[in-house]
Write a protein that holds these residues in place. Structure first.
Motif, PDB file in Angstrom:
ATOM      1  N   UNK A  31     -45.729  33.433  15.602  1.00 14.31           N
ATOM      2  CA  UNK A  31     -45.706  34.790  16.154  1.00 14.31           C
ATOM      3  C   UNK A  31     -46.204  34.830  17.589  1.00 14.31           C
ATOM      4  N   UNK A  32     -47.308  34.143  17.844  1.00 15.53           N
ATOM      5  CA  UNK A  32     -47.856  34.095  19.207  1.00 15.53           C
ATOM      6  C   UNK A  32     -46.902  33.348  20.138  1.00 15.53           C
ATOM      7  N   UNK A  33     -46.312  32.263  19.649  1.00 11.25           N
ATOM      8  CA  UNK A  33     -45.349  31.518  20.464  1.00 11.25           C
ATOM      9  C   UNK A  33     -44.169  32.405  20.844  1.00 11.25           C
ATOM     10  N   UNK A  34     -43.676  33.195  19.893  1.00 15.07           N
ATOM     11  CA  UNK A  34     -42.564  34.109  20.178  1.00 15.07           C
ATOM     12  C   UNK A  34     -42.963  35.137  21.234  1.00 15.07           C
ATOM     13  N   UNK A  35     -44.169  35.702  21.103  1.00  7.78           N
ATOM     14  CA  UNK A  35     -44.642  36.706  22.058  1.00  7.78           C
ATOM     15  C   UNK A  35     -44.793  36.106  23.458  1.00  7.78           C
ATOM     16  N   UNK A  36     -45.366  34.921  23.546  1.00  5.69           N
ATOM     17  CA  UNK A  36     -45.538  34.278  24.848  1.00  5.69           C
ATOM     18  C   UNK A  36     -44.189  33.906  25.465  1.00  5.69           C
ATOM     19  N   UNK A  37     -43.267  33.418  24.627  1.00  2.00           N
ATOM     20  CA  UNK A  37     -41.944  33.061  25.135  1.00  2.00           C
ATOM     21  C   UNK A  37     -41.218  34.295  25.650  1.00  2.00           C
ATOM     22  N   UNK A  39     -42.641  36.869  26.954  1.00  5.77           N
ATOM     23  CA  UNK A  39     -43.269  37.177  28.236  1.00  5.77           C
ATOM     24  C   UNK A  39     -42.739  36.277  29.344  1.00  5.77           C
ATOM     25  N   UNK A  40     -42.562  35.003  29.052  1.00  4.37           N
ATOM     26  CA  UNK A  40     -42.023  34.078  30.045  1.00  4.37           C
ATOM     27  C   UNK A  40     -40.583  34.445  30.391  1.00  4.37           C
ATOM     28  N   UNK A  41     -39.826  34.815  29.362  1.00  2.00           N
ATOM     29  CA  UNK A  41     -38.426  35.160  29.587  1.00  2.00           C
ATOM     30  C   UNK A  41     -38.290  36.425  30.425  1.00  2.00           C
ATOM     31  N   UNK A  42     -39.268  37.319  30.327  1.00  2.00           N
ATOM     32  CA  UNK A  42     -39.208  38.585  31.066  1.00  2.00           C
ATOM     33  C   UNK A  42     -39.532  38.418  32.548  1.00  2.00           C
ATOM     34  N   UNK A  43     -40.053  37.265  32.930  1.00  2.00           N
ATOM     35  CA  UNK A  43     -40.371  37.037  34.338  1.00  2.00           C
ATOM     36  C   UNK A  43     -39.092  36.923  35.155  1.00  2.00           C
ATOM     37  N   UNK A  44     -39.154  37.414  36.380  1.00  2.00           N
ATOM     38  CA  UNK A  44     -37.983  37.410  37.249  1.00  2.00           C
ATOM     39  C   UNK A  44     -37.481  35.986  37.485  1.00  2.00           C
ATOM     40  N   UNK A  50     -33.851  37.701  25.726  1.00  2.00           N
ATOM     41  CA  UNK A  50     -34.682  37.882  24.534  1.00  2.00           C
ATOM     42  C   UNK A  50     -34.034  37.226  23.313  1.00  2.00           C
ATOM     43  N   UNK A  51     -32.715  37.330  23.228  1.00  2.00           N
ATOM     44  CA  UNK A  51     -32.012  36.746  22.080  1.00  2.00           C
ATOM     45  C   UNK A  51     -32.122  35.223  22.091  1.00  2.00           C
ATOM     46  N   UNK A  52     -32.055  34.620  23.265  1.00  2.00           N
ATOM     47  CA  UNK A  52     -32.196  33.167  23.361  1.00  2.00           C
ATOM     48  C   UNK A  52     -33.599  32.724  22.955  1.00  2.00           C
ATOM     49  N   UNK A  53     -34.597  33.523  23.300  1.00  2.00           N
ATOM     50  CA  UNK A  53     -35.968  33.215  22.896  1.00  2.00           C
ATOM     51  C   UNK A  53     -36.103  33.252  21.381  1.00  2.00           C
ATOM     52  N   UNK A  54     -35.492  34.242  20.753  1.00  2.00           N
ATOM     53  CA  UNK A  54     -35.554  34.332  19.291  1.00  2.00           C
ATOM     54  C   UNK A  54     -34.983  33.068  18.649  1.00  2.00           C
ATOM     55  N   UNK A  55     -33.848  32.622  19.158  1.00  2.00           N
ATOM     56  CA  UNK A  55     -33.246  31.391  18.619  1.00  2.00           C
ATOM     57  C   UNK A  55     -34.105  30.172  18.936  1.00  2.00           C
ATOM     58  N   UNK A  56     -34.705  30.177  20.117  1.00  2.00           N
ATOM     59  CA  UNK A  56     -35.569  29.075  20.521  1.00  2.00           C
ATOM     60  C   UNK A  56     -36.724  28.892  19.536  1.00  2.00           C
ATOM     61  N   UNK A  57     -37.360  29.994  19.154  1.00  2.00           N
ATOM     62  CA  UNK A  57     -38.479  29.928  18.224  1.00  2.00           C
ATOM     63  C   UNK A  57     -38.007  29.444  16.858  1.00  2.00           C
ATOM     64  N   UNK A  58     -36.824  29.861  16.465  1.00  2.00           N
ATOM     65  CA  UNK A  58     -36.277  29.408  15.180  1.00  2.00           C
ATOM     66  C   UNK A  58     -36.076  27.893  15.194  1.00  2.00           C
ATOM     67  N   UNK A  59     -35.443  27.389  16.241  1.00  2.00           N
ATOM     68  CA  UNK A  59     -35.233  25.947  16.356  1.00  2.00           C
ATOM     69  C   UNK A  59     -36.580  25.210  16.426  1.00  2.00           C
ATOM     70  N   UNK A  60     -37.499  25.769  17.215  1.00  2.00           N
ATOM     71  CA  UNK A  60     -38.803  25.132  17.356  1.00  2.00           C
ATOM     72  C   UNK A  60     -39.575  25.092  16.044  1.00  2.00           C
ATOM     73  N   UNK A  61     -39.508  26.194  15.274  1.00  2.00           N
ATOM     74  CA  UNK A  61     -40.206  26.245  13.992  1.00  2.00           C
ATOM     75  C   UNK A  61     -39.664  25.185  13.038  1.00  2.00           C
ATOM     76  N   UNK A  62     -38.345  25.022  13.012  1.00  2.00           N
ATOM     77  CA  UNK A  62     -37.754  23.981  12.173  1.00  2.00           C
ATOM     78  C   UNK A  62     -38.235  22.600  12.611  1.00  2.00           C
ATOM     79  N   UNK A  63     -38.276  22.383  13.921  1.00  2.00           N
ATOM     80  CA  UNK A  63     -38.733  21.093  14.427  1.00  2.00           C
ATOM     81  C   UNK A  63     -40.177  20.808  14.061  1.00  2.00           C
TER      82      UNK A  63
END
Length: 260
Positions: A31-37, A39-44, A50-63
């Motif tokens: 959850x914290x990783x998703x929130x931080x990601x 925030x990083x994605x929202x930076x200029x 946001x959708x790519x971040x959601x998938x990123x966390x899913x892939x990362x969690x599996x890994x």
């Protein structure tokens, strides 16, 4: 010295369903990783949606889960797994290897990076700063489970476990590999360093902190000390990580390589 509170590893019991603190720590970590990601994605200029971040966390969690569990079996408990193959599935009992989880995340980032058409280090540089706080939650889970204690000591912050005062090595790791490494990487990544630099800083920082804490952490009883009679399995697995971090930072800041 502090008496260990002997925390019940089960946080909530709902009939036959037991929700363990260790599992809750992983939920918090993701959850914290998703929130931080996010925030990083929202930076200029981040280049992430946001959708790519959601998938990123899913892939990362599996890994993390697959790699961490496989690493724990292969590096630390292979003989026990041969006797009880089903133990591979009992993730809630603990037994996750950082080095296995790291390899799992690297594979996951390579796979997802290919899907997005992004280079491997573009992926890992983005992910590296969001990982340490997850590691901190994992170490808190170890503390609650009453596992991975340090050596006997007389320091005033020692925890008394079964009548013996010991270093709370899990909390040392949570503070160093978790909070301290997070602060370093989060602010360092904000300076927009060259490609590979954040990944290298993560490898070097984690490797250094883990290597140092292993001096006061007890090795796994069934493995003991390995090389030279004082190096642990954790240190042997971490030495290549330190070397990798140094190489990546050197490559990142070598002018001829910045265009890679």
């Amino acid at each position: 010295m502090i008496p260990y509170p002997d925390i019940d590893p089960v946080a909530i019991q709902l009939g036959p369903l037991a929700i363990r603190w260790y599992g809750l720590m992983y939920i918090l970590a993701f959850g914290v990783a998703w929130w931080l990601a996010r925030r990083r994605a929202a930076q200029q200029g981040s280049g992430w949606t946001a959708e790519q971040v959601d998938d990123l966390i899913f892939y990362g969690a599996l890994g993390v889960i697959i790699g961490g569990r496989l690493g724990s079996i292969l590096f630390y408990n292979f003989d026990a797994w041969l006797r009880d193959p089903v133990m591979l599935l009992r993730v809630w009992e603990g037994g996750m290897s950082f080095h296995g989880g790291l390899l799992g995340v690297m594979v996951a980032m390579w796979i997802y990076g290919r899907k997005l058409g992004r280079g491997f280090f573009t992926m890992t540089d983005f992910v590296a700063p969001i990982v340490p706080l997850g590691l901190a939650f994992g170490r808190l889970g170890n503390f609650i489970n009453g596992e991975l204690w340090g050596k006997p000591t007389d320091v005033p912050w020692a925890f008394v476990v079964d009548g013996v005062a010991r270093h709370p090595s899990q909390l040392y790791q949570a503070a160093l590999e978790g909070v301290a490494l997070f602060l370093v990487l989060w602010f360092y990544s904000a300076t927009r360093p060259p490609r590979m630099a954040v990944s290298g800083a993560f490898a070097l920082g984690y490797g250094f902190f883990r290597f140092v804490v292993e001096f006061v952490r007890l090795p796994d009883a069934h493995i003991g000390y390995l090389a030279f009679g004082w190096l642990t399995m954790g240190q042997l697995l971490t030495i290549p990580l330190i070397g990798l971090g140094i190489v990546l930072l050197w490559l990142a800041y070598r002018p001829a390589q910045r265009g890679l």
